[in-house]
Design a protein around this motif. Structure first.
Motif, PDB file in Angstrom:
ATOM      1  N   ALA A   1       2.141  -1.779  -9.998  1.00  0.00           N
ATOM      2  CA  ALA A   1       1.505  -1.463  -8.885  1.00  0.00           C
ATOM      3  C   ALA A   1       1.047  -2.874  -8.710  1.00  0.00           C
ATOM      4  CB  ALA A   1       0.398  -0.190  -8.367  1.00  0.00           C
TER       5      ALA A   1
ATOM      6  N   GLU B   1      -5.767  -2.965  -6.208  1.00  0.00           N
ATOM      7  CA  GLU B   1      -5.497  -2.672  -5.318  1.00  0.00           C
ATOM      8  C   GLU B   1      -4.649  -2.923  -4.045  1.00  0.00           C
ATOM      9  OE1 GLU B   1      -9.065  -1.155  -4.567  1.00  0.00           O
ATOM     10  OE2 GLU B   1      -9.926   0.236  -5.710  1.00  0.00           O
TER      11      GLU B   1
ATOM     12  N   THR C   1       0.936   3.305  -8.923  1.00  0.00           N
ATOM     13  CA  THR C   1      -0.112   3.052 -10.033  1.00  0.00           C
ATOM     14  C   THR C   1       0.568   4.057 -11.248  1.00  0.00           C
ATOM     15  OG1 THR C   1      -1.794   2.477  -8.820  1.00  0.00           O
ATOM     16  CG2 THR C   1      -2.657   3.076 -10.833  1.00  0.00           C
ATOM     17  N   ASP C   2       0.908   5.099 -11.383  1.00  0.00           N
ATOM     18  CA  ASP C   2       1.389   5.745 -12.262  1.00  0.00           C
ATOM     19  C   ASP C   2       2.138   5.392 -13.460  1.00  0.00           C
ATOM     20  OD1 ASP C   2      -0.653   7.297 -12.005  1.00  0.00           O
ATOM     21  OD2 ASP C   2       0.838   8.812 -10.226  1.00  0.00           O
TER      22      ASP C   2
ATOM     23  N   LYS D   1       0.972  -1.157  -0.371  1.00  0.00           N
ATOM     24  CA  LYS D   1      -0.521   0.046   0.353  1.00  0.00           C
ATOM     25  C   LYS D   1       0.959   1.176  -0.099  1.00  0.00           C
ATOM     26  CE  LYS D   1      -4.421  -1.747   0.255  1.00  0.00           C
ATOM     27  NZ  LYS D   1      -5.251  -1.565  -0.757  1.00  0.00           N
TER      28      LYS D   1
ATOM     29  N   ARG E   1       2.812   4.224  -0.967  1.00  0.00           N
ATOM     30  CA  ARG E   1       3.243   5.247  -2.569  1.00  0.00           C
ATOM     31  C   ARG E   1       2.154   4.136  -3.363  1.00  0.00           C
ATOM     32  NH1 ARG E   1       8.816   7.353  -1.717  1.00  0.00           N
ATOM     33  NH2 ARG E   1       7.963   8.071  -3.924  1.00  0.00           N
ATOM     34  N   TYR E   2       1.212   3.673  -3.108  1.00  0.00           N
ATOM     35  CA  TYR E   2       0.110   2.976  -4.324  1.00  0.00           C
ATOM     36  C   TYR E   2       0.472   3.705  -5.191  1.00  0.00           C
ATOM     37  CZ  TYR E   2      -2.321  -0.552  -6.006  1.00  0.00           C
ATOM     38  OH  TYR E   2      -3.133  -1.425  -6.996  1.00  0.00           O
ATOM     39  N   ASP E   3      -0.671   5.265  -5.201  1.00  0.00           N
ATOM     40  CA  ASP E   3      -0.719   6.051  -6.352  1.00  0.00           C
ATOM     41  C   ASP E   3       0.090   5.628  -7.220  1.00  0.00           C
ATOM     42  OD1 ASP E   3      -3.615   5.821  -5.499  1.00  0.00           O
ATOM     43  OD2 ASP E   3      -3.231   7.698  -4.611  1.00  0.00           O
ATOM     44  N   GLU E   4       1.541   6.168  -6.729  1.00  0.00           N
ATOM     45  CA  GLU E   4       2.986   6.851  -7.609  1.00  0.00           C
ATOM     46  C   GLU E   4       3.020   5.046  -8.279  1.00  0.00           C
ATOM     47  OE1 GLU E   4       6.890   8.173  -7.037  1.00  0.00           O
ATOM     48  OE2 GLU E   4       5.726   7.950  -4.607  1.00  0.00           O
TER      49      GLU E   4
END
Length: 431
Positions: free
Chosen positions: A263, A267, A258-259, A251, A253-256
């Motif tokens: 990831a 989710e 994903t970018d 989890k 810095r998951y958004d980073e």
């Protein structure tokens, strides 16, 4: 009552025939032979519609019921032929029959996969435990452990297979229960009770926080119960530390992640394949530890193997989840610069995080599993070896007919072997 619920109840009633085993002796399989004949002969009418799944309707034959009956028949034949305990026979058949009824009952009210799995485990446990009590005319904590193991494994397999795969589920559950019976596992009521409470709490938290899918949760609870009962509370603490820290790192810095396309899917919720890939070697070490008196091998070898495999799993997870945020990554085999997320690619930040992860597991093994300071160092060494195996395998064979879960298993197996063999070499195995 809906048709799916009536059908599940009918299969549960058929599974109840297993309770006649003590009375039938060498003819234990007889009731299920009759059911198999019924399933083969009946092709229409109310009885057919009661037992038929959609795929049975298409083929005008009760193939699902036939498969279930033949699996139970095969086990029934093993009772007199190979001294399969009647408790194991009853446990395997009842766990699947009553588990499916519990699953369908729960889904009638809450249409969520997790509700179905919980319903399966609860009713499978009740049916399996009470069934063993009836056929043995006794009550022991080993029966509760067997019921928990059978219900969890059957629930996990039900999430992977459909009802048409009844034979696989019934036979696999029977083999597991037979193994535990052969190992003469005899825990206390306290140990079994604590195991169930601990694992259910941690499993629920992992699912609730999105760290595990339904199958990942079931796998984790199953492995946790075995760790507490077969190993001890220290073994469970080591294993759950991997699950907890590994889940948090996923989890992180998951958004980073994903970018940049690295990831974890779903989710970050780990599935059964991921959990088993990282924990199967630890399970083998746990079973080896339990069977060590029969194998004439020092139990300490398996303690080191267990710790080394878990150290590898956490080292690999942290090196991947932390290392992908830094760069540029390079292949360990050629030191060639590659895009983030490339199989087998490493960064120095990830390698450092991996070493720290292995050190964390080693510290827990030192504190909880009776290892010396040198023994803890060997666990760290095993974790580093396993992490390196993962990187090399990722760069060379992953994606060429070999999946990530297989690579994870090979890595954790490498870490287990490294720690175990090093302990043997320096004379630390005889704990």
């Amino acid at each position: 009552m809906t048709l799916p619920l009536r059908r599940a109840a009918a299969y549960a009633l058929v599974s109840t025939l297993a309770l006649a085993a003590p009375l039938l002796g060498r003819f234990t399989a007889a009731p299920f032979v009759v059911v198999a004949a019924f399933a083969f002969v009946v092709t229409d009418g109310p009885a057919f519609r009661l037992f038929a799944y959609p795929w049975d309707d298409v083929q005008d034959r009760l193939w699902t019921l036939l498969g279930f009956a033949l699996a139970a028949t095969g086990l029934g034949v093993l009772v007199p032929a190979f001294d399969l305990p009647v408790g194991v026979f009853a446990a395997a058949v009842l766990a699947v029959g009553y588990g499916d009824f519990g699953r369908r009952f729960a889904l009638e009210y809450v249409e969520r996969a997790v509700a179905g799995s919980v319903g399966f485990v609860v009713l499978a446990f009740a049916g399996t435990f009470l069934g063993q009590v009836v056929v043995a005319a006794a009550v022991t904590p080993a029966m509760a452990f067997l019921a928990a193991s059978a219900s969890l494994l059957a629930a996990l397999m039900r999430e992977v297979f459909t009802e048409r795969d009844y034979p696989y589920v019934v036979l696999t559950v029977a083999l597991l229960c037979w193994l535990f019976t052969a190992l003469a596992v005899s825990p206390s009521w306290t140990r079994v009770g604590v195991a169930l409470v601990l694992t259910v709490v941690f499993g629920g938290l992992s699912y609730g926080l999105g760290a595990a899918s339904v199958t990942g949760m079931l796998t984790g609870v199953f492995l946790g119960v075995l760790a507490v009962v077969l190993g001890g509370y220290g073994w469970f603490a080591v294993l759950v530390t991997f699950f907890g820290v590994g889940g948090l790192s996923t989890k992180f810095r998951y958004d980073e992640k994903t970018d940049i396309g690295v990831a974890e899917e779903n989710e970050g919720a780990r599935g059964s394949g991921n959990v088993l890939g990282n924990s199967l070697a630890a399970l083998f070490a746990l079973l080896g530890y339990t069977a060590s008196p029969m194998l004439d091998v020092h139990a300490g070898v398996f303690v080191f193997a267990f710790a080394g495999s878990v150290a590898t799993a956490l080292a690999d997870t942290l090196s991947s989840e932390i290392g992908t945020l830094y760069g540029p990554p390079r292949l360990l085999t050629t030191f060639e610069e590659v895009p983030p997320g490339t199989d087998g690619a490493v960064t120095w930040q990830g390698e450092l995080a991996g070493v720290l992860g292995a050190a964390l597991i080693a510290a827990l093994a030192f504190a909880l599993l009776g290892l010396s300071a040198l023994g803890a160092f060997l666990v760290v060494a095993g974790g580093i070896v396993g992490m390196t195996v993962d990187s090399v395998a990722g760069a060379t064979i992953e994606g060429r007919g070999v999946g990530n879960q297989t690579v994870n298993f090979l890595a954790t197996l490498g870490g287990a072997l490294a720690s175990g063999l090093l302990a043997l070499a320096v004379g630390l195995a005889a704990l």
